[in-house]
Motif scaffolding. Sequence first.
Motif, short mmCIF file in Angstrom:
data_model
loop_
_atom_site.label_atom_id
_atom_site.label_comp_id
_atom_site.label_asym_id
_atom_site.label_seq_id
_atom_site.Cartn_x
_atom_site.Cartn_y
_atom_site.Cartn_z
N MET A 1 -19.97 -28.34 -96.07
CA MET A 1 -19.93 -29.25 -97.21
C MET A 1 -21.18 -29.06 -98.06
N THR A 2 -21.02 -29.28 -99.34
CA THR A 2 -22.17 -29.23 -100.22
C THR A 2 -22.93 -30.56 -100.16
N THR A 3 -24.16 -30.53 -100.62
CA THR A 3 -24.92 -31.78 -100.65
C THR A 3 -24.25 -32.80 -101.59
N GLU A 4 -23.61 -32.31 -102.64
CA GLU A 4 -22.92 -33.22 -103.56
C GLU A 4 -21.74 -33.90 -102.88
N GLU A 5 -21.00 -33.15 -102.07
CA GLU A 5 -19.86 -33.74 -101.34
C GLU A 5 -20.33 -34.75 -100.31
N ILE A 6 -21.39 -34.42 -99.60
CA ILE A 6 -21.94 -35.35 -98.61
C ILE A 6 -22.47 -36.60 -99.32
N ALA A 7 -23.19 -36.41 -100.41
CA ALA A 7 -23.72 -37.55 -101.17
C ALA A 7 -22.61 -38.45 -101.67
N SER A 8 -21.50 -37.86 -102.09
CA SER A 8 -20.36 -38.64 -102.57
C SER A 8 -19.80 -39.54 -101.46
N LEU A 9 -19.62 -38.99 -100.26
CA LEU A 9 -19.13 -39.78 -99.13
C LEU A 9 -20.09 -40.91 -98.80
#
Length: 128
Positions: A1-9
């Motif tokens: 996962m990208t940091t953006e995807e993790i941050a979104s969750l």
Amino acid sequence: MTTEEIASLINIYFDNMAAMNAKGWLEVFAEDAVIHDPVGEPPRLAHKDSQQFFKILANFFEKIELSKDDIFFVKNGAAVKWTMQVVTKKGHSVTTEGISIFEMNDVDKIQKVSSYWDEAAMMTKLKG
């Protein structure tokens, strides 16, 4: 996962926790996700135990504010240093801090949350 995807969750997790919105909060969890909140208490299953958990929150708290003070990303997870301010239905308020460790699975859902904070101290302050 990208940091953006993790941050979104993580944003969805915190935003829905503050809103006391169980349905929105559950959308980011794997079906068999486990929550240790706080660590040391018996673990909860996100999907099985969420309705009871959010019912308790809604009955006790008027308002929950959560800020993500620092986020440290790794390949499939993150550690979040957070601050929470709560106001009870009786108007008592307290601020507490903690760190939550998020582990994501291979299908971009939260698999495990481990939160380190002193819930007992917060409840003592609210009753005092």
